[in-house]
Design a protein around this motif. Sequence first.
Motif, mmCIF file in Angstrom:
data_model
loop_
_atom_site.group_PDB
_atom_site.id
_atom_site.type_symbol
_atom_site.label_atom_id
_atom_site.label_comp_id
_atom_site.label_asym_id
_atom_site.label_seq_id
_atom_site.Cartn_x
_atom_site.Cartn_y
_atom_site.Cartn_z
ATOM 1 N N ALA A 1 -3.365 7.065 -7.252
ATOM 2 C CA ALA A 1 -3.846 6.302 -7.658
ATOM 3 C C ALA A 1 -2.691 4.906 -8.143
ATOM 4 C CB ALA A 1 -5.463 6.270 -8.657
ATOM 5 N N PRO A 2 -2.886 3.713 -7.893
ATOM 6 C CA PRO A 2 -1.260 3.080 -8.368
ATOM 7 C C PRO A 2 -1.943 2.715 -10.015
ATOM 8 C CG PRO A 2 -3.423 1.538 -7.529
ATOM 9 C CD PRO A 2 -3.968 2.770 -6.810
ATOM 10 N N THR A 3 -0.958 3.372 -10.816
ATOM 11 C CA THR A 3 -1.767 3.308 -11.854
ATOM 12 C C THR A 3 0.036 3.222 -12.701
ATOM 13 O OG1 THR A 3 -1.395 5.762 -12.766
ATOM 14 C CG2 THR A 3 -4.119 4.702 -12.082
ATOM 15 N N PRO A 4 0.103 3.094 -13.824
ATOM 16 C CA PRO A 4 1.477 3.177 -14.514
ATOM 17 C C PRO A 4 1.837 4.445 -14.244
ATOM 18 C CG PRO A 4 0.183 1.878 -15.849
ATOM 19 C CD PRO A 4 -0.379 2.034 -15.031
ATOM 20 N N ARG A 5 1.787 5.656 -14.677
ATOM 21 C CA ARG A 5 2.250 6.973 -14.396
ATOM 22 C C ARG A 5 2.139 6.665 -13.133
ATOM 23 N NH1 ARG A 5 -0.304 11.904 -13.674
ATOM 24 N NH2 ARG A 5 0.881 13.442 -15.505
ATOM 25 N N ASN A 6 1.278 7.251 -12.621
ATOM 26 C CA ASN A 6 1.493 7.020 -10.985
ATOM 27 C C ASN A 6 3.019 6.337 -10.365
ATOM 28 O OD1 ASN A 6 0.075 9.407 -11.390
ATOM 29 N ND2 ASN A 6 -1.353 8.125 -10.244
ATOM 30 N N HIS A 7 3.465 5.214 -10.640
ATOM 31 C CA HIS A 7 4.652 4.196 -10.841
ATOM 32 C C HIS A 7 5.374 4.692 -11.153
ATOM 33 C CE1 HIS A 7 1.168 0.392 -10.348
ATOM 34 N NE2 HIS A 7 1.522 1.104 -8.887
ATOM 35 N N ALA A 8 5.495 4.820 -12.431
ATOM 36 C CA ALA A 8 6.919 6.118 -13.759
ATOM 37 C C ALA A 8 7.438 7.222 -11.811
ATOM 38 C CB ALA A 8 6.874 6.119 -14.409
ATOM 39 N N ARG A 9 5.853 7.682 -11.700
ATOM 40 C CA ARG A 9 6.314 9.588 -11.408
ATOM 41 C C ARG A 9 7.017 9.687 -9.803
ATOM 42 N NH1 ARG A 9 1.572 11.849 -12.043
ATOM 43 N NH2 ARG A 9 0.793 11.029 -10.115
ATOM 44 N N LEU A 10 6.367 8.258 -9.320
ATOM 45 C CA LEU A 10 6.665 8.424 -7.659
ATOM 46 C C LEU A 10 8.400 7.372 -7.636
ATOM 47 C CD1 LEU A 10 4.354 9.871 -7.619
ATOM 48 C CD2 LEU A 10 3.777 8.235 -5.054
ATOM 49 N N GLY A 11 7.896 6.505 -8.802
ATOM 50 C CA GLY A 11 9.676 5.486 -9.213
ATOM 51 C C GLY A 11 9.542 4.439 -7.905
ATOM 52 N N MET A 12 8.177 4.632 -7.981
ATOM 53 C CA MET A 12 7.779 2.676 -7.397
ATOM 54 C C MET A 12 7.015 1.993 -7.173
ATOM 55 S SD MET A 12 7.095 4.192 -2.623
ATOM 56 C CE MET A 12 5.907 2.516 -3.046
ATOM 57 N N LYS A 13 6.318 0.843 -7.242
ATOM 58 C CA LYS A 13 5.108 1.068 -7.352
ATOM 59 C C LYS A 13 4.884 0.187 -6.048
ATOM 60 C CE LYS A 13 6.601 -2.207 -11.850
ATOM 61 N NZ LYS A 13 6.930 -3.124 -12.179
ATOM 62 N N TRP A 14 2.681 0.468 -6.391
ATOM 63 C CA TRP A 14 2.373 -0.206 -5.076
ATOM 64 C C TRP A 14 0.937 -0.543 -5.457
ATOM 65 C CZ3 TRP A 14 3.240 4.530 -6.094
ATOM 66 C CH2 TRP A 14 2.125 5.403 -7.251
ATOM 67 N N GLN A 15 0.538 -1.440 -4.575
ATOM 68 C CA GLN A 15 -1.290 -2.442 -5.537
ATOM 69 C C GLN A 15 -2.648 -1.717 -4.854
ATOM 70 O OE1 GLN A 15 -0.218 -5.616 -3.393
ATOM 71 N NE2 GLN A 15 0.758 -6.221 -5.056
ATOM 72 N N SER A 16 -1.900 -0.857 -4.057
ATOM 73 C CA SER A 16 -3.701 -0.292 -2.934
ATOM 74 C C SER A 16 -2.966 1.449 -2.311
ATOM 75 C CB SER A 16 -4.561 -1.102 -2.137
ATOM 76 O OG SER A 16 -3.183 -1.223 -0.900
ATOM 77 N N LEU A 17 -4.262 1.950 -2.563
ATOM 78 C CA LEU A 17 -3.590 3.196 -1.960
ATOM 79 C C LEU A 17 -4.936 3.602 -0.352
ATOM 80 C CD1 LEU A 17 -2.663 6.010 -1.987
ATOM 81 C CD2 LEU A 17 -4.516 6.574 -3.735
ATOM 82 N N ARG A 18 -3.537 4.004 0.700
ATOM 83 C CA ARG A 18 -4.652 3.858 1.816
ATOM 84 C C ARG A 18 -4.819 5.009 2.530
ATOM 85 N NH1 ARG A 18 -2.711 2.338 7.240
ATOM 86 N NH2 ARG A 18 -0.850 1.316 6.319
ATOM 87 N N LEU A 19 -6.355 5.786 2.769
ATOM 88 C CA LEU A 19 -5.849 7.178 3.034
ATOM 89 C C LEU A 19 -5.810 7.010 4.612
ATOM 90 C CD1 LEU A 19 -6.961 10.572 3.012
ATOM 91 C CD2 LEU A 19 -8.691 9.777 3.713
ATOM 92 N N SER A 20 -4.887 7.661 5.367
ATOM 93 C CA SER A 20 -4.708 7.506 7.393
ATOM 94 C C SER A 20 -5.179 8.353 7.805
ATOM 95 C CB SER A 20 -3.388 7.152 7.064
ATOM 96 O OG SER A 20 -2.832 6.733 9.226
ATOM 97 N N GLU B 1 0.731 -1.257 -0.218
ATOM 98 C CA GLU B 1 -0.099 -0.058 0.045
ATOM 99 C C GLU B 1 0.692 1.615 -0.325
ATOM 100 O OE1 GLU B 1 -4.018 -0.691 2.759
ATOM 101 O OE2 GLU B 1 -2.132 -0.710 3.296
ATOM 102 N N LEU B 2 0.111 2.335 -0.888
ATOM 103 C CA LEU B 2 0.994 3.240 -0.403
ATOM 104 C C LEU B 2 -0.147 4.275 0.544
ATOM 105 C CD1 LEU B 2 3.027 5.851 -1.246
ATOM 106 C CD2 LEU B 2 1.388 6.185 -3.361
ATOM 107 N N VAL B 3 0.379 4.704 1.378
ATOM 108 C CA VAL B 3 -0.495 5.602 2.613
ATOM 109 C C VAL B 3 0.058 7.601 2.831
ATOM 110 C CG1 VAL B 3 -0.846 5.673 4.773
ATOM 111 C CG2 VAL B 3 0.425 3.806 3.918
ATOM 112 N N ILE B 4 -1.223 7.375 2.846
ATOM 113 C CA ILE B 4 -0.939 9.314 2.165
ATOM 114 C C ILE B 4 -1.712 9.467 3.685
ATOM 115 C CG2 ILE B 4 -1.912 11.063 1.003
ATOM 116 C CD1 ILE B 4 -0.394 9.187 -0.331
ATOM 117 N N ASN B 5 -1.154 10.077 4.607
ATOM 118 C CA ASN B 5 -1.825 10.569 5.776
ATOM 119 C C ASN B 5 -1.859 12.009 6.243
ATOM 120 O OD1 ASN B 5 -0.340 8.474 7.879
ATOM 121 N ND2 ASN B 5 1.210 8.280 6.073
ATOM 122 N N TRP B 6 -3.271 12.491 6.132
ATOM 123 C CA TRP B 6 -3.923 12.962 6.829
ATOM 124 C C TRP B 6 -4.423 13.727 7.565
ATOM 125 C CZ3 TRP B 6 -9.619 15.080 3.742
ATOM 126 C CH2 TRP B 6 -9.266 16.725 3.837
#
Length: 304
Positions: A58-77, A8-13
């Motif tokens: 969102a876990p899309t190929p474009r966003n993976h390339a922009r951040l330099g890593m891969k993730w399968q899901s997105l979590r809002l913390s 997961e990629l975690v976004i802490n709000w």
Amino acid sequence: MAVKPASELVINWHLTEACNYTCRYCYSKWHADGAGKELIHNAASSATLLAEIYRHFAPTPRNHARLGMKWQSLRLSIAGGEPLLYDREIVRIATQAKAIGFNVSLITNGSRLTRPLMAELAPQLSVLGLSLDSALPAINREIGRADRHSLVLLQEELSEIVALGRKLNPDLRLKINTVVNALNFTEDMSPLIRQLSPDKWKVLRMLPTVTSDLSIADYEFAEFVDRHTLLGNIISAEDNSDMVESYIMIDPRGRFFQNSLSGGGYRYSAPILDVGGEAAFRQINWLAKKFISRYTAEASEYMA
């Protein structure tokens, strides 16, 4: 089987500065800088921010390339302050976020977590996080983990409410966060941790971003971690250097922010709703490798 956190990629709000506790080393203090009120109180702005954050991460190929890593899901913390001071808003935001496509987690001190509220939240959450820094009432009061009437968390009642959440949502994972500081580094918290039986116990060294009050030495943090090694692999220890530039964080006014080991507060982006997620995110430092390094299991799988 529980999803490994590194998937997961975690976004802490951090939705609010408001809190019913007065922890002496609290880092949840943000400069207003004319940025307006906390977005949690504006339903339309909150919904727009959620949509923009999901689009950008969102876990899309474009966003993976922009951040330099891969993730399968997105979590809002969802964090604070104490978010459950605004329980109606939290239920709304958690429900909206899940409908958009986020997994949702909540970090709370537990003092406002009632059985009826747990019944509403448990179906929306993938992770419930509890901030617990001591099992001892006297230590909690000295830290500032007590309300204005000097009441501290009733741990037996909390345990029952957690059990209710797990019954209502068998997939709900429990995480405990503990800030190790000058008042609790000699404590053995094993009985409390065993009672609550979390899936993960994150042990964090007190970070002197806003204040150095109650900071500890390297060996004192190591002593605390070593004292609890019999609890096994649920422990995840993070020293100060592990925390800097490894979290994606949004402040109550909808700005990305980042901390620094040198102190002096935070660095902020422009408001996300003003410039968009991509432009705002470029204005702060975040290192994918440091994010991944916090998750040793299968770390290489998630690097682009």
